[in-house]
Structure formats: C-alpha cells, structure tokens
Design a protein around this motif. Structure first.
Motif, PDB file in Angstrom:
ATOM      1  N   SER A 158     -64.938  12.829  34.061  1.00  0.00           N
ATOM      2  CA  SER A 158     -65.362  13.867  33.092  1.00  0.00           C
ATOM      3  C   SER A 158     -64.147  14.861  33.289  1.00  0.00           C
ATOM      4  N   LEU A 159     -63.546  14.877  34.413  1.00  0.00           N
ATOM      5  CA  LEU A 159     -62.274  15.643  34.623  1.00  0.00           C
ATOM      6  C   LEU A 159     -61.417  15.698  33.457  1.00  0.00           C
ATOM      7  N   GLU A 161     -62.155  14.349  30.531  1.00  0.00           N
ATOM      8  CA  GLU A 161     -62.934  14.968  29.438  1.00  0.00           C
ATOM      9  C   GLU A 161     -62.872  16.451  29.383  1.00  0.00           C
ATOM     10  N   ALA A 162     -63.099  17.153  30.375  1.00  0.00           N
ATOM     11  CA  ALA A 162     -63.087  18.557  30.519  1.00  0.00           C
ATOM     12  C   ALA A 162     -61.577  19.133  29.791  1.00  0.00           C
ATOM     13  N   ALA A 163     -60.724  18.393  30.367  1.00  0.00           N
ATOM     14  CA  ALA A 163     -59.180  18.821  30.132  1.00  0.00           C
ATOM     15  C   ALA A 163     -59.197  18.897  28.452  1.00  0.00           C
ATOM     16  N   ARG A 164     -59.684  17.670  27.765  1.00  0.00           N
ATOM     17  CA  ARG A 164     -59.619  17.263  26.513  1.00  0.00           C
ATOM     18  C   ARG A 164     -60.262  18.540  25.991  1.00  0.00           C
ATOM     19  N   ASP A 165     -61.309  19.090  26.342  1.00  0.00           N
ATOM     20  CA  ASP A 165     -62.340  19.737  25.842  1.00  0.00           C
ATOM     21  C   ASP A 165     -61.823  21.223  25.770  1.00  0.00           C
ATOM     22  N   LEU A 166     -60.772  21.544  26.866  1.00  0.00           N
ATOM     23  CA  LEU A 166     -60.215  22.817  26.819  1.00  0.00           C
ATOM     24  C   LEU A 166     -59.031  22.766  26.114  1.00  0.00           C
ATOM     25  N   ALA A 168     -56.348  20.127  25.863  1.00  0.00           N
ATOM     26  CA  ALA A 168     -55.276  19.391  26.079  1.00  0.00           C
ATOM     27  C   ALA A 168     -55.451  18.094  25.382  1.00  0.00           C
TER      28      ALA A 168
ATOM     29  N   PHE B  83     -69.924  21.008  31.670  1.00  0.00           N
ATOM     30  CA  PHE B  83     -70.391  19.702  31.985  1.00  0.00           C
ATOM     31  C   PHE B  83     -71.363  19.810  33.152  1.00  0.00           C
ATOM     32  N   PHE B  89     -61.610  21.829  37.844  1.00  0.00           N
ATOM     33  CA  PHE B  89     -60.230  20.817  38.298  1.00  0.00           C
ATOM     34  C   PHE B  89     -60.187  21.142  40.015  1.00  0.00           C
ATOM     35  N   MET B 104     -53.457  25.908  27.610  1.00  0.00           N
ATOM     36  CA  MET B 104     -53.593  24.692  26.251  1.00  0.00           C
ATOM     37  C   MET B 104     -53.138  25.145  25.080  1.00  0.00           C
TER      38      MET B 104
END
Lengths: 255, 365
Positions: A158-159, A161-166, A168, B83, B89, B104
């Motif tokens: 999910s790391l 996925e979290a980046a994508r959600d934010l 990226a 989540f 991170f 981003m």
C-alpha cells in the motif's frame, strides 16, 4: 539466562579455529622473511614490495576490478527489474521463469563455465574481457534477484498505492517511494556480487581469452610455477578485501 | 438537500467467482460524514478502492463532483485515502510525508511549508515534523496519515478502517477528534468500517452492506432504532429477536405469537405496514429497552414476559443479564448502573421483562 558451559565455549573456539586458522597462518607467513615459508625467520614487507612491482599483476588487478564493476552494474540493473517484475506483476508461467532464473545458484559452476564458453564459440564472440563480464553478470543476476526480492516482499504494497493516491504517476511512485526503500538491499547485493566476481576463478577460466587475465587467473598461473611468499601476500590482501566487502554487504542487508 | 459530492450508479465489481459489489447505488452529500458499515466480505473495502481508483467497476458509473471518474487513474482523482495500515513512507520525515502530495501536484515550495505547518497544527503534531514514522506512536502515525491526506484539500476524504489499529481508549478519543476535524474542514468524509459504534458515533449517515449489497442507508438513529432487516438489527449492536406470526391486528398495533415463547404469552407491538393476520413477523428489541422487575404487573408497560436469570455480568457502568425465556429463547438485557438501592437479580432467580410496544421493531418478511 543462558548458562555458558565450558563445552559450548570450546566447541565455538574449535569451530572458529577450523574456519580461520589457515587464513591466519597465510596472512602471518606473508610477513615471513624465509623464502621457503616453512619456518618463521623474522618479519619482512619484502613480498608486498615485490607485488607492487609486478606489472602483469597490476594489469590483472585492473582487469578484475573492471569485470567486477561492470558485471555487478549489469546484474544489479537486470536483477532489480526482475525482482520487481516477479514480485509485483504476477504472470502465467511465473514459477517456471523464477526457477530458471535461480538455476545458476545451484548448477555446478564448472558446467556453467563450460556452457558459457560453448555458447560464446557458437555465436562467434571472441573470448575476451567482454565474455568474462557477461559470464559474471550471469551468475550474479540470481544473487541480486534473491536479495532485492526479499526486501521487496517486506515492503507494504500500500506504500506505492499511497503515493499514487497522493498524485504520483506510476514512475514517480516507484522512484520516490519504492526505489529509496530498496537502496540498502541494492547496496548489499552490489557488494556481494562485486566480491564474488572479484574472487571467481572457474567461470573466468573458461570465458577468458588472451589479454583478459584476471587476478584469480594470475594467481593460478603463479602457483603453477611454485608457491612463493608473494602469493601469500597477494592472498592476504584478497582475503582482507573480500571479508570487508562481505561484512559491509551483510550490514546493509540487515538495515 | 445539498448537491451530491459522490454518486455511485448501479456499480458492480466481480472478484473471481464472487460478486464483491452488486449493483450498488449511493448518493453522498457534500460535507457529509458518511460511513459504509459491514462485516468483512461485504464489499465495503472494494467500494472504497473503486472510489480511490485502485479498482475499476465492471459495470455502473461513479461520479465525483458530478463528473464520471471512469478510467481516471488514482493520481488524477480529487480524492485522498487514509490507509488502514497508514502506509506512511518510512524513509521520509513527518513533514516529508505530509508534503508528498503537494510536491506531486507542483505546489510552490513556499506554500508547501505553510500548508504542512497548518496540517500539523490541525492534527496537533506541532514539533514532530522532523521525526520518522517509526519514531511515532500508533495514534501519532494515524494523525500523520490524516494530515497527509487532508493537506491536499481533496473533494472527498476516504478512510479505510481509520481507527482499527488503535487501542480502545485512543479509539474513543480519535472518534470525537475525527468528527471535529471533519466539521472544521467541511469536506466530504467517506469512512469504511466494520465497527458499528465507530460508524454511529461519527457519521451523519450510515450505509450497511452485506455480501456486496446495500441493505439500508440512514442516519445513525434510523439505522439503530428502525432497522429494516434482521441482519441490520443484529449487526448494529446486540438485539433480541423473536420470530413468529401475527395473530391479531388492532389498528396500529398487532400481537405476535411465537413457538419460542412460554405458552400462553404473546407480544404486543407496532404493526408493520401492509402486514395482515397470519403474516410472518420478527420482533426485534434492544437490550437496554427492557425493564426488569420481580413484579408480574404491567404497570403501564404493554408487554410482560417471565424469564429466569442465567447470567449476570457486572461491568461497572451497567449490568448485562442473559435471560432464558424458554428452552429455545435467550435474550440479553442491559441495566444501567443508577446507584444504590437498585434491585439486582442473581443467576437462577425468576424475573419479569417489561417494555412498551413502541420500543420494539417488527420486521415482516
């Protein structure tokens, strides 16, 4: 609380002696003044001085470093890609591909050396530093794959996925989140692959051509004309360098 | 009614052989705290992942702020997800985590610093911006995850079991805090949870899902006090139920007779709309709505049933009684602790249950 028994202690000491006594003797005798290396006749740095003057040796060291560096970079690049592909993008026939990629870890090295040589002859690639480098990259690839993949498996999916959600893109998610987290494992595998390449004899023996003598091949040719203390000195240096690199590799993998 | 923030239209999603979400239609209002409540496998997490863009519906459409998000990747949706595992991170500091989304989206550097500080203030983590996630407690990590999502000012904030990993006390505090933050920022919050108390405490409206289907949508009060199915009644808190048949109808009231009741007894309740004599009916009654007494008299109540105490569990603020009404029927009753002089019932003693007809809900199949 664990009680330390004398029995356990002596077993440990015996084990360490078994592993390291020959190496210690070797290092010790590289400082021995006697040419026959059988008995101790005083301290000298003469053999190290002779090493430093050996032109062919210096060339072989250079060859070894070049092969180790390039093959490690190639194996790391391919290995990281393979690890991500196998771990994050399951596909049909994955198990077969996986086993095929790990095969070099278990097949006898001499078979690998012979088959690589036959392959190079078949495709008419002259044996040279290039063929040696390709051979080394081939046996280092599964090592990188195993280490990087183990790290990847421990990362929370999910790391990314979290980046994508934010916000990226897939590439940003990889380069900003996954890649930095893989760096310690990558350094660990780089050092291990570099060391193995530096020490390799068998695959190198079959894939090297004229003018592509690496350090282990050079040592072998020296031994053929009799074991001199110069070899002890050279081996001592190799042992120290290898152990340092392996130690650093383990420390990085543990992070 | 405020304009819709999120609309799901006949959304279906299949996972292998199972229909994870089955023709789900929902309208979520702007600025609403909306919870999707259901057991595992109810399709609530799949629904959330479809809103975030990690999965795409097999059929149907999702609209956010009136625009279809079909084919829009997660990074270009005006939503942010908190989540369940927080997914902070680990190589970035608290400030680095919070700034990630702004970077981003190419927000100017000077603005980023100000907005990160504002987000830190909102979740009360001032002074912790240089810590790494591993150096924070579970509750603090939860706040960072919340700040990291809120700082982007999304149209909709999605929360996946937001308090699941916290211990009991912290969970209660965070429920109130989440609701306060939501009211302050005025954003639409969609929260997925299997924890009924959490959903009731925080939400303006709750949707209950089971096996991919929507069972009921309503305010926490509607869901708790007027469940439309036995599943909702059972899932939202403990409830006592009694399955039987309508024996007589008298205006708005009816009597229900059930084989499980002691012989000669029946239950008076509100008559479900459209149900006639002989119809199947289930009476559902909350444990805290029943009054216990040693006295058989109705005393103004509509119902009285005899029972025997099989267990009495004292837990401080209340006493939970398990009562055997017959061999096949066991109910729970909660009696709040109102202090000295309160009558207590020991296991094995006979007791009478009394309640008003309007306290029970009757579900007619």
């Amino acid at each position: 609380m664990v009680r330390r028994t004398p029995w356990l202690l002596s077993a440990s000491v015996a084990n360490l002696c078994f592993l390291y006594a020959p190496i210690l003797v070797l290092i010790l005798f590289s400082f021995n003044a006697s040419r026959l290396s059988a008995a101790w006749q005083g301290f000298t740095l003469e053999w190290y001085r002779l090493l430093a003057e050996d032109e062919a040796l210096r060339l072989s060291v250079w060859n070894s470093l070049l092969v180790a560096l390039v093959s490690t970079l190639v194996a790391t690049g391919l290995g990281v890609c393979a690890a991500i592909g196998l771990e994050r993008h399951p596909f049909r026939g994955q198990k077969v591909v996986e086993s095929a990629m790990l095969l070099p870890l278990v097949i006898p090295e001499i078979m690998m050396g012979v088959s690589l040589m036959l392959f190079f002859l078949l495709v008419k690639l002259p044996l040279s530093l290039i063929t040696v480098t390709i051979g080394h990259a081939a046996f280092n690839l599964p090592i990188v794959l195993v280490i990087v993949r183990a790290r990847l498996r421990k990362l929370d999916p999910s790391l990314e996925e979290a980046a994508r959600d934010l916000g990226a893109t897939p590439w940003q998610a990889f380069s900003r989140v996954t890649l930095p987290l893989l760096v310690p494992a990558m350094w660990g595998s780089v050092l291990l692959a570099f060391t193995i390449s530096l020490d390799d004899f068998i695959v190198t023996f079959f894939t090297a051509g004229p003018g592509s003598t690496t350090l282990p091949l050079y040592v072998y040719s020296m031994v053929k004309s009799g074991v001199t203390p110069v070899i002890n000195a050279l081996s001592a240096i190799l042992v120290v360098v290898s152990m340092t690199l392996i130690g650093a590799s383990l420390a990085l993998q543990r992070r | 009614m405020a304009e819709p923030s999120v609309e799901l239209r006949e959304v279906s999603k299949r996972h292998g052989d199972t229909l994870a979400v089955d023709r789900l239609s929902l309208t979520i209002r702007r600025g609403e705290f909306f919870s999707i409540l259901g057991p595992s496998g109810s399709g609530k997490t799949t629904t959330l992942r479809m809103l975030a863009g990690f999965e795409s519906p097999d059929a149907g459409d999702i609209l956010i702020d009136g625009r279809s998000v079909r084919g829009v990747p997660p990074n270009r949706r005006p939503v942010n997800l908190v989540f369940q595992t927080y997914a902070l991170f680990p190589h970035l500091t608290v400030a680095g985590n919070i700034a990630f989304g702004l970077e981003m989206r190419r927000v100017p550097r000077a603005d980023i610093a100000a907005r990160v500080q504002e987000a830190l203030d909102m979740v009360r983590l001032q002074g912790k911006q240089d810590r790494l996630p591993a150096q924070l407690s579970g509750g603090e990590q939860q706040r960072v995850a919340l700040a990291r999502a809120l700082v982007n000012r999304p149209a909709v904030l999605l929360l996946d079991e937001p308090l699941g990993a916290l211990d009991q006390q912290l969970r209660a505090d965070m429920q109130v805090e989440l609701k306060t933050i939501q009211e302050r920022v005025g954003l639409t919050f969609i929260c997925v949870t299997h924890h009924q108390e959490e959903a009731l405490t925080m939400s303006d409206r709750v949707a209950v899902m089971q096996q991919g289907r929507l069972l009921q949508v309503g305010s926490p009060r509607d869901i708790y006090e007027a469940p439309q199915s036995a599943f909702v009644a059972g899932f939202i808190g403990i409830s006592n139920s009694l399955a039987g048949r309508i024996e007589t109808v008298n205006g708005a009231r009816c009597t229900v007779r059930a084989a499980d009741l002691p012989s000669g007894f029946s239950v008076v309740a509100r008559c479900p709309v459209g149900a006639g004599v002989g119809a199947q009916a289930t009476v559902v009654l909350r444990p805290e709505r029943i009054h216990l007494s040693a006295d058989v008299q109705l005393n103004g109540y509509d119902n009285v049933l005899p029972a025997r105490v099989s267990k009495a569990i004292y837990n401080g603020s209340e006493t939970q009684y398990v009562l055997a009404l017959s061999d096949r029927l066991s109910w729970q009753v909660r009696v709040p602790n109102i202090g000295n002089g309160q009558q207590r019932f020991q296991p094995g003693t006979p007791v009478f249950l009394r309640w008003h007809a309007d306290e029970a809900v009757v579900l007619s199949e």
